[in-house]
Design a protein around this motif. Structure first.
Motif, PDB file in Angstrom:
ATOM      1  N   ALA A 342      29.180   7.121  -8.370  1.00 50.25           N
ATOM      2  CA  ALA A 342      30.053   6.517  -9.380  1.00 50.25           C
ATOM      3  C   ALA A 342      29.262   5.860 -10.503  1.00 50.25           C
ATOM      4  O   ALA A 342      29.829   5.562 -11.560  1.00 50.25           O
ATOM      5  N   GLN A 343      27.974   5.557 -10.265  1.00 55.29           N
ATOM      6  CA  GLN A 343      27.124   4.902 -11.260  1.00 55.29           C
ATOM      7  C   GLN A 343      27.784   3.617 -11.782  1.00 55.29           C
ATOM      8  O   GLN A 343      27.860   3.361 -12.991  1.00 55.29           O
ATOM      9  N   ILE A 344      28.237   2.825 -10.827  1.00 59.23           N
ATOM     10  CA  ILE A 344      28.994   1.621 -11.145  1.00 59.23           C
ATOM     11  C   ILE A 344      28.098   0.391 -11.275  1.00 59.23           C
ATOM     12  O   ILE A 344      28.545  -0.669 -11.723  1.00 59.23           O
ATOM     13  N   GLU A 345      26.814   0.510 -10.938  1.00 58.65           N
ATOM     14  CA  GLU A 345      25.933  -0.660 -10.876  1.00 58.65           C
ATOM     15  C   GLU A 345      25.948  -1.528 -12.132  1.00 58.65           C
ATOM     16  O   GLU A 345      25.977  -2.764 -12.024  1.00 58.65           O
ATOM     17  N   LEU A 347      28.255  -2.345 -14.002  1.00 60.08           N
ATOM     18  CA  LEU A 347      29.500  -3.101 -14.124  1.00 60.08           C
ATOM     19  C   LEU A 347      29.696  -4.101 -12.994  1.00 60.08           C
ATOM     20  O   LEU A 347      30.626  -4.901 -13.035  1.00 60.08           O
ATOM     21  N   ASN A 407      37.412   8.126  -7.626  1.00 64.17           N
ATOM     22  CA  ASN A 407      37.755   6.843  -8.256  1.00 64.17           C
ATOM     23  C   ASN A 407      37.614   5.634  -7.327  1.00 64.17           C
ATOM     24  O   ASN A 407      38.174   4.578  -7.596  1.00 64.17           O
ATOM     25  N   TYR A 409      34.713   3.120  -5.752  1.00 63.64           N
ATOM     26  CA  TYR A 409      33.295   2.800  -5.943  1.00 63.64           C
ATOM     27  C   TYR A 409      32.698   1.996  -4.791  1.00 63.64           C
ATOM     28  O   TYR A 409      31.492   1.878  -4.678  1.00 63.64           O
TER      29      TYR A 409
END
Length: 502
Positions: A342-345, A347, A407, A409
């Motif tokens: 998700a490459q959520i880091e 955020l 969707n 994370y």
């Protein structure tokens, strides 16, 4: 004696602080009147001082408690309409009576010849419903299972304004004694979720000093509450000052006029935060002392599951204040990583690196570490990477045959006990359940217009990796049945449960 100017300054500061605190409490007391389920005291609840000598008597007291709940709250609440979502309105979509049995109550799934006895301890504001899936799996695997309704729960949120953690611990002892007496020497396992995990650890620690208590063979912890925010220590003072000023509203950290979950409170009492702080402080102190005395060798093997992102408890506390202090003993720690695809880091406000740093603090790791994570940076496939006890280098990798759903994370504190097909919280329920469904709720419109907050809707309530977690737990407890060992016709529930199914 202090100079007069200093004494005057200190008095001025103290007066200012008192005025500030009083003003804050008066501000908190503003707003609409509290609903009946936040103000009604149910005095048939179990306490540490109650004259209850057995679990049978505990259930009899629970019967009287729920009769009181019906008379004091349900009978005084307006009947439901076709679109009602309030659990305290009979017939609403959140009415616990829609489910059979009512999972707010203690339950007992019995075996004629059980291979083990299992005690389930739910979380704070929660109910026995949260661990029923695991309980049913243990039952199918040949165990007698007791799902304890912990005092203060399953009735009305007002029950959490007066209950103490000592009341809860006393109920756990009653349940353990019942399993020991009926189990006739069979192993007893405790499975605890969140605050229930804290109660399970506290009980296991108590057995190290008191050999008269029934022994726990193994412990399983889900989202364990080992540490919470230090701010919770101030909660008790807010409640005391509010009580002194006669302001009942100050007893609440949050108030939900719409209690839309059938087996969980939405409103949160200040006292609940205070007791969480007290029991976790007691656990940390006791573990630290026993570790320094090298007296933790008799702790039962512990298997624990945590998300590396957890907004309810201090996720690192399970490592810093428990696992890093344990000697060798067959302990296992399982961490659910964030979805790296998700490459959520960028955020995230809470970095998973803190958990990894906590693990590295121990000079020698005396437990098996498992990280459930992406098979690769660009893959949604999930693997379990196992680092055996004491090894800091290479790991074993287990493909799980599972994937991160689109969707999503991370997991959450509340997601771990629920499979994807749970009728209330699951993201992929099998058909329509008896009542409200919350697992896939995501309503869009203007902000602030709904009585169910956007944060509550977006919080993940089910575990996409539940099937692996359940299998891993059953294997840890040595309850994987041989083929045909426990045919379904031998399954039966206690007379008490059968009565509520009718």
């Amino acid at each position: 004696m202090l100079p007069a100017t200093v004494r005057l300054l200190l008095a001025s500061v103290a007066t200012s602080l008192l005025l500030l605190v009083t003003g804050y409490i008066v501000y908190l007391n503003r707003g609409p009147e509290l609903p009946i389920w936040l103000t009604t005291e149910l005095d048939e609840e179990f306490t540490e001082e109650a004259q209850v000598a057995s679990f049978t008597e505990y259930l009899a007291l629970e019967d009287r408690l729920f009769a009181q709940l019906d008379g004091e709250i349900y009978a005084k609440t307006a009947p439901a309409t076709e679109s009602s979502f309030n659990r305290y309105q009979r017939g609403s979509l959140a009415d616990p009576a829609r489910w059979s049995p009512n999972w707010n109550r203690s339950f007992l799934l019995e075996r004629d010849n059980p291979r083990a006895m299992v005690l389930l301890l739910h979380g704070l504001t929660d109910a026995p419903y949260s661990l029923r899936h695991l309980g049913q799996r243990f039952h199918e695997s040949g165990a007698t299972v007791l799902g304890l309704r912990i005092p203060g729960h399953g009735t009305a949120p007002s029950g959490l304004t007066t209950v103490s953690w000592q009341d809860m611990a006393a109920a756990v002892k009653l349940a353990m004694r019942h399993l020991a007496e009926t189990g006739e020497g069979r192993p007893i396992y405790i499975v605890g979720y969140s605050n229930g995990a804290a109660l399970g650890i506290h009980y296991a620690l108590s057995t190290l000093d008191n050999p008269e208590l029934p022994r726990v063979e193994k412990l399983v912890l889900l989202s364990p509450e080992i540490g919470i925010s230090p701010v919770a220590a101030l909660a008790v003072w807010q409640a005391r000052v509010g009580h002194f000023l006669g302001m009942d509203k100050v007893a609440w950290d949050s108030v939900h006029s719409l209690e839309y979950e059938p087996f969980k409170y939405g409103s949160f009492a200040i006292n609940a935060a205070a007791l969480s702080h007290e029991i976790t402080r007691e656990i940390k102190k006791r573990v630290r002392t026993l570790s320094e005395e090298r007296a933790l060798g008799d702790m039962p093997p512990i298997l624990s599951f945590s998300s590396v992102v957890d907004a309810t408890v201090e996720a690192t506390a399970v490592v810093e204040h428990l696992y890093n202090l344990l000697p060798e003993g067959g302990h296992q720690l399982v961490l659910f990583d964030i979805n790296r695809q998700a490459q959520i880091e960028p955020l995230l406000t809470w970095k998973p690196d803190r958990m990894l740093a906590a693990i590295q603090q121990a000079p020698h790791r005396n437990y098996t570490l498992t990280l459930v994570t992406n098979a690769g940076r660009g893959s949604s496939d999930v693997v379990a990477r196992h680092w055996p006890e004491g090894e800091q280098g290479g790991h074993l990798q287990e493909p799980l045959g599972l994937r991160w759903p689109k969707n999503i994370y991370s997991l959450s504190h509340v997601a771990l006990p629920f499979p994807p097909d749970d009728s209330i919280y699951g993201g992929r329920p099998e058909g329509k359940g008896p009542g409200i469904q919350l697992g896939g709720l995501a309503l869009r419109g203007e902000r602030g217009a709904l009585r169910i907050s956007a944060a509550a809707q977006l919080r993940l309530r089910w575990n996409p990796f539940y099937s692996w977690q359940e299998d891993h737990t059953v294997h840890f407890l040595n309850m994987t049945p041989s083929s045909g060992a426990f045919p379904s016709e031998n399954l039966h529930v206690s007379e008490r449960i059968r009565k509520h199914d009718q």
